[in-house]
Design a protein around this motif. Structure first.
Motif, mmCIF file in Angstrom:
data_model
loop_
_atom_site.group_PDB
_atom_site.id
_atom_site.type_symbol
_atom_site.label_atom_id
_atom_site.label_comp_id
_atom_site.label_asym_id
_atom_site.label_seq_id
_atom_site.Cartn_x
_atom_site.Cartn_y
_atom_site.Cartn_z
ATOM 1 N N GLU A 142 -9.860 12.577 75.510
ATOM 2 C CA GLU A 142 -10.056 13.827 76.238
ATOM 3 C C GLU A 142 -11.514 13.994 76.661
ATOM 4 O OE1 GLU A 142 -8.589 16.919 73.703
ATOM 5 O OE2 GLU A 142 -6.485 16.413 74.101
ATOM 6 N N LEU A 143 -11.720 14.871 77.652
ATOM 7 C CA LEU A 143 -13.067 15.230 78.081
ATOM 8 C C LEU A 143 -13.393 16.603 77.506
ATOM 9 C CD1 LEU A 143 -13.023 14.098 81.834
ATOM 10 C CD2 LEU A 143 -13.834 12.828 79.842
ATOM 11 N N THR A 144 -14.494 16.697 76.794
ATOM 12 C CA THR A 144 -14.879 17.951 76.159
ATOM 13 C C THR A 144 -15.636 18.841 77.144
ATOM 14 O OG1 THR A 144 -17.006 17.072 75.414
ATOM 15 C CG2 THR A 144 -15.090 16.743 73.961
ATOM 16 N N LEU A 145 -15.806 20.093 76.744
ATOM 17 C CA LEU A 145 -16.588 21.020 77.564
ATOM 18 C C LEU A 145 -18.003 20.485 77.767
ATOM 19 C CD1 LEU A 145 -17.092 23.719 79.010
ATOM 20 C CD2 LEU A 145 -17.558 24.727 76.755
ATOM 21 N N GLU A 146 -18.579 19.943 76.720
ATOM 22 C CA GLU A 146 -19.935 19.399 76.823
ATOM 23 C C GLU A 146 -20.004 18.287 77.875
ATOM 24 O OE1 GLU A 146 -23.351 17.322 73.946
ATOM 25 O OE2 GLU A 146 -21.328 17.699 73.183
ATOM 26 N N THR A 147 -18.998 17.416 77.886
ATOM 27 C CA THR A 147 -18.966 16.342 78.886
ATOM 28 C C THR A 147 -18.802 16.899 80.289
ATOM 29 O OG1 THR A 147 -18.029 14.793 77.279
ATOM 30 C CG2 THR A 147 -17.737 14.266 79.610
ATOM 31 N N LEU A 148 -17.946 17.891 80.442
ATOM 32 C CA LEU A 148 -17.718 18.489 81.766
ATOM 33 C C LEU A 148 -18.982 19.164 82.282
ATOM 34 C CD1 LEU A 148 -14.161 19.972 81.138
ATOM 35 C CD2 LEU A 148 -14.735 17.881 82.387
ATOM 36 N N VAL A 149 -19.729 19.800 81.388
ATOM 37 C CA VAL A 149 -21.001 20.415 81.790
ATOM 38 C C VAL A 149 -21.991 19.329 82.235
ATOM 39 C CG1 VAL A 149 -23.019 21.694 80.970
ATOM 40 C CG2 VAL A 149 -20.714 22.471 80.370
ATOM 41 N N SER A 150 -21.975 18.197 81.539
ATOM 42 C CA SER A 150 -22.881 17.113 81.934
ATOM 43 C C SER A 150 -22.503 16.564 83.311
ATOM 44 C CB SER A 150 -22.868 15.997 80.888
ATOM 45 O OG SER A 150 -21.658 15.258 80.914
ATOM 46 N N PHE A 151 -21.211 16.485 83.601
ATOM 47 C CA PHE A 151 -20.774 16.058 84.932
ATOM 48 C C PHE A 151 -21.278 17.045 85.989
ATOM 49 C CE2 PHE A 151 -16.659 13.794 83.335
ATOM 50 C CZ PHE A 151 -17.425 12.746 82.841
#
Length: 266
Positions: free
Chosen positions: A183-192
């Protein structure tokens, strides 16, 4: 009892999709045989003097799978062109003769293949040349709540004019960006979001954390299911002129889009 799809790891998910794709090919072949048989019967009936209404031609002849009804004339097609000039999830001229609708799930590996390998060619050859407009729909059918989270984040990026940049970032993300569940976490999505140039990261984060766009994603998904979208990626052109399922080769899309454009010019 079958294992829930959201609990599968990536290799198991891809194996299941390969089996589903094989089943789809077999079913499509059976459907084509049935259509051919019915077409032969229709020709025999029209030869007996059925008149102008004795057969159907045109866009409805290739609308497999929408609503589960086989042939569907354009005036009953459930797919509606949004044609909003400010639509962040659309690319291309609002006056293009054909709209290509894509239903996608950001956790779907075949959606990723389409976005990386085929979509750039279609944008170059059809969208940028004014022949086709692209409109994206969410269909969170693969990854459960994580699919909904990612789709909501893409809409949050779209609020700041970065939908397609975020779309590309997700589909080009390395496996290392995923957690242990794929899964993609919120932290990863913010980095994107930071990577693609979303200007107000605080607003983006707040929109995602609050679930601001999750109801819209769920609504899109429910609408997709109501018209017969059971697998992604799924595609339909204006008026259901052409309908396809799966990450088909680019030449298949060319043939379908060329046929839809030719029909639109009649």
């Amino acid at each position: 009892m079958p294992q829930p799809i959201e609990s599968l790891d990536r290799p198991a998910l891809e194996r299941r999709y390969r089996r589903m794709r094989l089943a789809t090919v077999i079913l499509a072949a059976v459907a084509l045989l049935l259509v051919a048989a019915l077409g032969a019967q229709g020709l025999q009936g029209s030869a007996g003097g059925s008149g102008a209404n004795g057969s159907t031609t045109g866009q409805g002849s290739q609308t497999e799978g929408v609503g589960g009804d086989g042939e569907k004339p354009a005036d009953t097609c459930p797919v509606v062109d949004r044609l909003d000039p400010d639509d962040p999830r659309a690319l291309g001229d609002i006056d293009a003769p054909v709209v290509l609708h894509e239903w996608t799930d950001f956790r779907c590996p075949y959606c990723g293949s389409f976005s990386r390998d085929t979509l750039p060619v279609l944008i170059d050859e059809y969208v940028e040349t004014g022949k086709v407009r692209l409109e994206i729909h969410d269909a969170a059918l693969v990854g459960g709540e994580n699919s909904i989270l990612i789709a909501a984040a893409s809409r949050a990026a779209g609020e700041q004019g970065k939908y397609f940049e975020f779309y590309d970032a997700v589909y080009h993300a390395p496996e290392s960006a995923q957690d242990a569940n794929g899964e993609l976490t919120l932290e990863t999505l913010v980095s994107f979001a930071k990577d693609v140039g979303v200007a107000d990261i605080a607003a983006f984060t707040a929109d995602v954390e609050s679930g601001k766009f999750e109801d819209a994603v769920r609504k899109d998904t429910a609408e997709a299911q109501s018209i017969g979208v059971t697998g992604v990626p799924f595609f339909a052109t204006t008026g259901c002129g052409q309908v396809m399922s799966g990450a088909q080769p680019v030449d298949t899309f060319r043939a379908q889009l060329d046929a839809a454009i030719a029909d639109a010019k009649k």
